[in-house]
Design a protein around this motif. Sequence first.
Motif, mmCIF file in Angstrom:
data_model
loop_
_atom_site.group_PDB
_atom_site.id
_atom_site.type_symbol
_atom_site.label_atom_id
_atom_site.label_comp_id
_atom_site.label_asym_id
_atom_site.label_seq_id
_atom_site.Cartn_x
_atom_site.Cartn_y
_atom_site.Cartn_z
ATOM 1 N N UNK A 158 89.635 110.291 38.956
ATOM 2 C CA UNK A 158 88.741 109.813 37.896
ATOM 3 C C UNK A 158 88.388 108.335 38.055
ATOM 4 N N UNK A 159 89.368 107.404 38.138
ATOM 5 C CA UNK A 159 88.977 105.991 38.286
ATOM 6 C C UNK A 159 88.331 105.687 39.627
ATOM 7 N N UNK A 160 88.797 106.320 40.700
ATOM 8 C CA UNK A 160 88.208 106.060 42.015
ATOM 9 C C UNK A 160 86.751 106.521 42.041
ATOM 10 N N UNK A 161 86.489 107.696 41.471
ATOM 11 C CA UNK A 161 85.110 108.201 41.422
ATOM 12 C C UNK A 161 84.222 107.275 40.596
ATOM 13 N N UNK A 162 84.768 106.811 39.444
ATOM 14 C CA UNK A 162 83.984 105.913 38.588
ATOM 15 C C UNK A 162 83.686 104.600 39.305
ATOM 16 N N UNK A 163 84.704 104.015 39.936
ATOM 17 C CA UNK A 163 84.505 102.738 40.641
ATOM 18 C C UNK A 163 83.494 102.906 41.766
ATOM 19 N N UNK A 164 83.670 103.986 42.559
ATOM 20 C CA UNK A 164 82.775 104.223 43.685
ATOM 21 C C UNK A 164 81.349 104.489 43.201
ATOM 22 N N UNK A 165 81.213 105.301 42.137
ATOM 23 C CA UNK A 165 79.880 105.659 41.651
ATOM 24 C C UNK A 165 79.127 104.466 41.098
ATOM 25 N N UNK A 166 79.782 103.676 40.255
ATOM 26 C CA UNK A 166 79.092 102.518 39.678
ATOM 27 C C UNK A 166 78.832 101.435 40.725
ATOM 28 N N UNK A 167 79.737 101.301 41.695
ATOM 29 C CA UNK A 167 79.501 100.325 42.771
ATOM 30 C C UNK A 167 78.270 100.709 43.581
ATOM 31 N N UNK A 168 78.108 102.001 43.890
ATOM 32 C CA UNK A 168 76.937 102.456 44.634
ATOM 33 C C UNK A 168 75.665 102.276 43.812
ATOM 34 N N UNK A 169 75.800 102.536 42.495
ATOM 35 C CA UNK A 169 74.640 102.348 41.620
ATOM 36 C C UNK A 169 74.187 100.894 41.625
ATOM 37 N N UNK A 177 74.713 98.724 44.057
ATOM 38 C CA UNK A 177 74.167 98.438 45.374
ATOM 39 C C UNK A 177 72.765 99.010 45.544
ATOM 40 N N UNK A 178 72.473 100.080 44.815
ATOM 41 C CA UNK A 178 71.154 100.711 44.912
ATOM 42 C C UNK A 178 70.087 99.979 44.096
ATOM 43 N N UNK A 207 70.284 94.194 39.821
ATOM 44 C CA UNK A 207 69.188 93.298 39.454
ATOM 45 C C UNK A 207 68.921 93.288 37.946
ATOM 46 N N UNK A 208 69.486 94.283 37.229
ATOM 47 C CA UNK A 208 69.354 94.345 35.779
ATOM 48 C C UNK A 208 70.599 93.709 35.170
ATOM 49 N N UNK A 209 70.480 92.532 34.535
ATOM 50 C CA UNK A 209 71.657 91.833 34.003
ATOM 51 C C UNK A 209 72.486 92.679 33.040
ATOM 52 N N UNK A 210 71.818 93.429 32.175
ATOM 53 C CA UNK A 210 72.561 94.237 31.200
ATOM 54 C C UNK A 210 73.341 95.348 31.902
#
Length: 454
Positions: A244-255, A257-258, A262-265
């Motif tokens: 669960x935490x690894x998937x969340x960290x990886x998913x949001x990190x990729x988001x 990077x994608x 660039x969106x501050x919020x």
Amino acid sequence: MSKLNRLTKNLYLLFTLSAVGFVGLLLGIITDNKAWQIIALLILGVTIIVFIGALIQNHRENRVIFRLQRAVKNLNLQTQAKPVLVRPDDEYKGLADEINELASAKDDEYQKSLAETTEIEKIINVLPVGVMVVDQAKDVIFANSQMEDILERQIKPEPHPYTLDIANYELLTMIDSVYSDHQSTRTEISEVSNDPKTIDVQVVYNRIKNSFHLVVIAYDISEVINIKQMQIDFLRNASHELKTPVTAISGFAKTLLDGAKDDPESLTEFLKIIDQQSDQLTSLINDVLTISHIQNHESNAAEPLLLRAFVDQEFKTQSNQIKAQNIQVENLIDEEFQVKIDSASLRRIVRNLISNAVKYNRPSGTISIDASRQGSFWYLNVKDTGIGISQKDLARIFERFYRSDESRNKQEVPGTGLGLSIVKELVDSLSGKITVRSQRGVGTTFTVRLPYID
């Protein structure tokens, strides 16, 4: 043969003396000769004395023969024989000495064999396996206490059919098969007794000369199987909790990077989530390491500490979480109450129990802690006014990664699911015991009992 010869000679002598005495007495009466009469009476008197002596001698010899026969019979029965005592001049003295020596040697051999048998029985009785010996007549002739524990019944010491002790159909079939095929066999059997168990059973066929017997060896492997299952569950649950935490960290990190960076919020929100999941991952790793340290028996020396101040410090450590829930805390421990214990282990226990009381408490609830001493133990009670624990969950709350269905599905309460498991293992490592009382909607009380060290 010598006794028969002596008896024959004695009979001849008695017959001769009697004949001479009667003839002399008859002649003395016929001739009215007093001298002949006196001589004849003397001869008859001597005859009577010889006869009485022969009876006494025969009685003595019969007694010696009886004792010799009894000694020989005892030798044949393999029982201890009393020594045969005879006079030094007795003709059976040599034979009695030979029997006495044989009896002594056999008694020494019997005592040695008895000591060896007793020693073997002692060894078998302390083995962690159940042992039962069944003879060719299908009677139980020996069973140790471990076999009684496995079968959960008292086994009579006297020979009796093995079917009186064994109720499991599979085990009975195994024994019958070995009787029929004369081949040893081995298998795992479940539910040998009333309680669910897994038993490794081996039935050994053993032939001795013209007879044979069976040795039933049973070992309770339920704990081994449970440990294997616990290891499987641990790996499965750990993988689930890590995923669960690894998937969340990886998913949001990729988001990020994608382009979300660039969106501050979005950047701030996603970084907060990554930080929270990182903390969750770190907490899980620390809990697993803590369990590893406990299982490796890594602990510090006991030291004296004032318990009230110790608990106050733990309240301060978790003050942010306590304030967030607006929870009232009550430290009811006497200021002078002192215990001697490994402070690091106690800190983990108290910290986890307070954290648990905070997580599962209701807003504006209460946490109270008190302690007391009773005999050679001291007790620590941690009580909260939280949501409580259902009865179906009470028996499993100390299992690793276990959460109630509600908390697991809705994720209302954060955590690794290892906190209470760590508490249980720490308490066990300190030779203590932890119990819990709870009621849904009312609250929960954890009681830790630990040895009091002077």
